[in-house]
Scaffold this active site. Structure first.
Site, short mmCIF file in Angstrom:
data_model
loop_
_atom_site.label_atom_id
_atom_site.label_comp_id
_atom_site.label_asym_id
_atom_site.label_seq_id
_atom_site.Cartn_x
_atom_site.Cartn_y
_atom_site.Cartn_z
N ALA A 58 0.81 -1.23 0.00
CA ALA A 58 0.00 0.00 0.00
C ALA A 58 0.84 1.29 0.00
O ALA A 58 0.68 2.13 -0.89
CB ALA A 58 -0.97 -0.03 1.19
N ARG A 98 -4.93 0.54 -9.00
CA ARG A 98 -5.40 -0.49 -8.07
C ARG A 98 -6.39 0.18 -7.11
O ARG A 98 -6.14 1.30 -6.66
CB ARG A 98 -4.25 -1.11 -7.27
CG ARG A 98 -3.33 -1.99 -8.12
CD ARG A 98 -2.34 -2.77 -7.26
NE ARG A 98 -2.95 -3.95 -6.67
CZ ARG A 98 -2.33 -4.71 -5.76
NH1 ARG A 98 -1.12 -4.39 -5.33
NH2 ARG A 98 -2.92 -5.78 -5.26
N ASP A 248 -4.24 -2.45 3.78
CA ASP A 248 -4.37 -1.60 2.60
C ASP A 248 -5.33 -0.45 2.83
O ASP A 248 -5.25 0.58 2.16
CB ASP A 248 -4.82 -2.44 1.40
CG ASP A 248 -3.67 -3.29 0.93
OD1 ASP A 248 -3.40 -4.32 1.58
OD2 ASP A 248 -2.99 -2.89 -0.03
O1 MRU Z 1 -1.30 -7.17 -3.40
P1 MRU Z 1 -0.19 -6.59 -2.58
O2 MRU Z 1 1.05 -7.43 -2.58
O3 MRU Z 1 0.09 -5.14 -2.92
O4 MRU Z 1 -0.78 -6.61 -1.09
C1 MRU Z 1 -0.04 -6.02 -0.06
C2 MRU Z 1 -0.65 -6.19 1.27
O5 MRU Z 1 -1.72 -6.74 1.43
C3 MRU Z 1 0.07 -5.56 2.42
O6 MRU Z 1 -0.17 -6.26 3.61
C4 MRU Z 1 -0.43 -4.13 2.61
O7 MRU Z 1 -0.39 -3.45 1.39
C5 MRU Z 1 0.38 -3.39 3.60
S1 MRU Z 1 2.01 -3.02 3.04
C6 MRU Z 1 2.78 -2.15 4.27
#
Ligand code: MRU
Length: 349
Positions: A58, A98, A248
């Protein structure tokens, strides 16, 4: 004893400016087998990098989009013009890359605000690029500082000798600094605490097995990779002291959207009386979402699941963990505890 290694080696690889103002980033889809660096110059490049999860996590997608906007603005400015129409269109496309991580929309709103303000006083494209670049750098620097602050909070909750279970990757690879869920672990490790991590594989794209295990190993933190379905039996055997994940988007009532499978872990943790924590910077909180029901959940391609041809595939990238399963939230403004309706708002005062 081997000296403590630092997560900073990974932090330095994740993303950078090139001398000509484009963005150099580590392609996370190629880890852990190879460290491949790519460049984003245009809006298309950055949107593609975010959609394909070459840049992911995120906070990092907010930082990457802000930097990618600067890279594309630098190219556009060479043509002699940088208009508000161009800026609006670029920001809209990046924001749409996204849907679930609010950090992306939050970073784009910040970039838009400074861009619009600058355009009121200048039509000089080079000056506008300078203003955008300064804001992108601020978003990045602030995130790095928030990660450190989250790490101090997390460290206080991680006892010496603890085994911490985590899901997906909420570490240096996902942020502009030492991560969120992994930040407390890194700080504890730096302070000489004995901390061990159980990294859930995280189907279908295996961010836990590929990315979390890789970056913790680089930093010298003991990590054991487990497939997702092992979590329940490890908890039952008493081998997990706490669970910490990233997020996120966190709604105003404390509901948490994070990588698919997080909700299951939170339910398991509650069933075994294990504390379940979430670690986030303030940029992950969306007060305009009253509850998790308001959070858009990204649906991803069936190809990622590798099912038999002809089968329907349901592949949501995230799930929502109700606030009642969340023991506490590590933030850059301290530990936030229930009742979240009150405490989450108070960290913005
Ligand atoms: O699909 P992704 O790999 O972007 O998903 C990431 C996550 O779910 C993380 O746990 C979240 O973004 C937090 S990152 C500090």
């Amino acid at each position: 004893m081997e000296p403590n290694r630092s997560p900073d080696v990974v932090v330095a690889k994740v993303i950078a400016w090139t001398p000509d103002g484009s963005v150099r980033y580590l392609d996370q889809t190629r880890l852990p087998r190879e460290e491949v660096f790519r460049e984003a110059r245009s809006i298309d490049d950055t949107v593609e990098a975010i959609r394909t999860l070459r840049i992911r996590g995120a906070p990092l997608i907010g930082i990457g989009a802000a930097m990618g906007l600067v890279a594309a603005a630098t190219l556009e400015a060479r043509g002699g013009r940088l208009t508000s129409e161009w800026l609006d269109n670029a920001i809209a496309r990046l924001t749409d890359a996204r849907p679930t991580a609010v950090n992306l929309a939050w970073a784009m709103q910040r970039m838009r605000r400074v861009g619009v303000e600058a355009l009121e006083t200048t039509s000089d494209p080079a000056r506008l690029v300078g203003v955008l670049r300064a804001e992108a750098q601020r978003i990045w620097d602030e995130d790095a500082a928030m990660c450190r602050a989250i790490g101090q909070v997390g460290n206080r909750l991680i006892p010496d000798g603890a085994t911490v279970m985590t899901h997906c990757n909420a570490g240096a690879l996902a942020t502009g600094g030492i991560g969120t869920a992994l930040a407390g672990i890194y700080v504890a490790h730096e302070l000489g605490k004995r901390v061990r991590v159980l990294s859930c594989e995280t189907r279908p794209l295996r961010q836990g097995a590929r990315l979390t295990a890789w970056e913790l190993s680089c930093a010298g933190v003991p990590v054991t990779s487990v497939v997702d379905s092992v979590a329940a039996s490890l908890m039952r055997k008493g081998e997990v002291d706490l669970v910490v994940t990233g997020a996120d988007r966190v709604a105003a009532n404390g509901d948490v959207a994070n990588k698919i499978g997080t909700y299951g872990l939170a339910v398991l943790a509650k069933a075994h009386a294990i504390p379940f924590y979430v670690a986030i910077p303030r940029s992950t909180i969306d007060l305009s979402c009253a509850s998790g029901d308001d959070i858009p959940i990204e649906q991803r391609s069936a190809d990622e699941v590798d099912a038999a041809p002809g089968a329907d595939v349901y592949n949501p990238a995230f799930d929502v963990t109700p606030a009642s399963y969340v023991h506490g939230i590590f933030t850059d403004r301290g530990l936030v505890e229930p009742p979240y309706e009150k405490t989450i708002r108070s960290i913005f005062d």
